[in-house]
Design a protein around this motif. Structure first.
Motif: not given
Length: 399
Positions: A264-269, A298-302, A304-306, A310-312
């Motif tokens: 399980p990895q974080p994504g856009v949600s 999953a790769l694309l969502g992760l 975007a999340y990262r 990193e920007g924040l």
């Protein structure tokens, strides 16, 4: 001509000690028995017999010179009128050797020399026979010469085939080792990116909260308590995610974990939760979503999340107090566009040629997903990160 002779005389191959010993025993044994037997014919024949047997000691290291030397002795035998003798077996051994170990062109020449020798032997030693016997002997001698050469040629072909198989197996093993090393390197890079993103983001929030709590400790104890609570929550969340990643490294020691199962990895949600945590750290963040949201790989969502994380994190670290941040996700027809901007000091990345691990990590993630990342100060102040991530992942993209 000199170059040709040098090519013939040069050693063709390295010979193992056991092969050298075998050739020495072969030449010595033939010289001892066959050579002495040849002396029974006549004295000159015996000398010529030794001349055809002794060179066999060097038959593997110098197959061409040995064959032509033995053939030269056979020509002397023919010119002197000496009869065929047991020592002539040295010709067949030299022919077989050049077919196995010599260069192909000299092997073909040796076969032609052998055919010429058959004609010369038939003309010399069977000239008094009728033509039927002459033809019979010529065919028999020719078949023997060609059979010896063909057997040697087959041995050469088989040796080359085995050598090619061995080289192919060695190449496959080298390729496998390189692929294994590359896989290990890629996995280390991936884990390093994950650890950096988690640690950098969590520590940035904790540092901001710690600084705020320090200033508010006297004037507003409640704010200080809130900052300490945020530090604790952030630290625990970061520690939990860190343990998950470290657990991946220990999978070999934990049979109950199935490495084939998706992790399980974080994504856009997960972005609203991330943004809320940053807001609690004191950063003003606007979150906008345009277009029609869709389910992402999953790769694309992760990725975007990262990138947003990193920007924040860079905004927390570099934008300065009172900065305002905006996170925008645009679900276009062919790609997802992620924009993170702030109105701070515009120093999200330290000056110089080194862009820092965060920006490098973002670009690596986007590249794996087939996208791009552009980051830099905005005109008039602030900093901007723009990532374009195609929905269709490139072949071979893995997490």
């Amino acid at each position: 001509m000199t170059g040709t002779m040098a090519g013939i005389l040069a050693p063709r191959r390295q010979v193992s000690p056991s092969s050298k010993a075998f050739d020495l025993l072969l030449a010595g044994g033939l010289s001892l028995f066959v050579g002495l037997l040849s002396l029974a014919y006549e004295g000159l024949a015996g000398v010529l017999g030794f001349g055809m047997l002794v060179p066999l000691v060097w038959r593997r290291s110098h197959p061409e010179p040995v064959f032509f030397a033995v053939s030269g002795v056979a020509v002397l035998q023919w010119l002197s009128g000496a009869q065929l003798m047991p020592a002539n077996v040295g010709l067949l051994i030299a022919l077989y050797t050049i077919a196995v170990y010599g260069e192909v062109k000299y092997s073909r020449i040796a076969l032609a020399v052998g055919g010429l020798g058959v004609l010369m032997a038939t003309a010399r030693y069977y000239s008094s026979s009728d033509w039927r016997q002459q033809v019979t002997m010529m065919v028999a001698l020719g078949a023997m010469v060609f059979g010896v050469w063909a057997f040697g040629e087959r041995r050469r072909t088989k040796g080359l085939y085995v050598a090619q198989l061995e080289e192919r197996a060695a190449q496959l093993e080298r390729d496998r080792d390189r692929e294994a090393k590359l896989a290990v390197s890629n996995e280390r890079t991936r884990i390093a990116r994950e650890i950096h993103d988690v640690v950098a983001h969590g520590l940035s929030i904790m540092i901001v909260q710690a600084d705020g709590g320090l200033y508010a400790a006297d004037a507003s104890p409640e704010q200080a308590k809130k900052a300490l609570a945020t530090i604790g929550d952030t630290g625990r969340a970061s520690l939990t995610e860190m343990r998950k990643m470290l657990g991946i490294l220990k999978q070999d020691a934990q049979p109950e974990l199935d490495p084939d199962q998706p992790r399980p990895q974080p994504g856009v949600s997960s972005l609203p939760e991330l943004i809320e945590n940053v807001r609690q750290a004191g950063l003003t963040v606007d979150y906008e979503v345009t277009g029609t949201p869709r389910d992402l790989p999953a790769l694309l969502g992760l990725t975007a999340y990262r990138i947003v994380q990193e920007g924040l994190t860079n905004t927390l670290k570099h934008a300065g107090p009172g900065a305002r941040t905006c996170v925008q996700l645009d679900f276009g027809r062919e790609m997802l566009t992620v924009v993170v901007t702030d109105d701070g000091r515009g120093a999200g990345v330290a000056p110089g040629n080194d862009p820092g691990h965060g920006l490098v990590g973002m670009r690596q993630r986007a590249s794996i997903s087939g996208g791009t990342v552009n980051a830099g100060p905005k005109a008039g102040g602030g900093y901007e990160v723009i990532a374009k991530l195609p929905y269709n992942l490139p072949h071979g993209g893995v997490q």
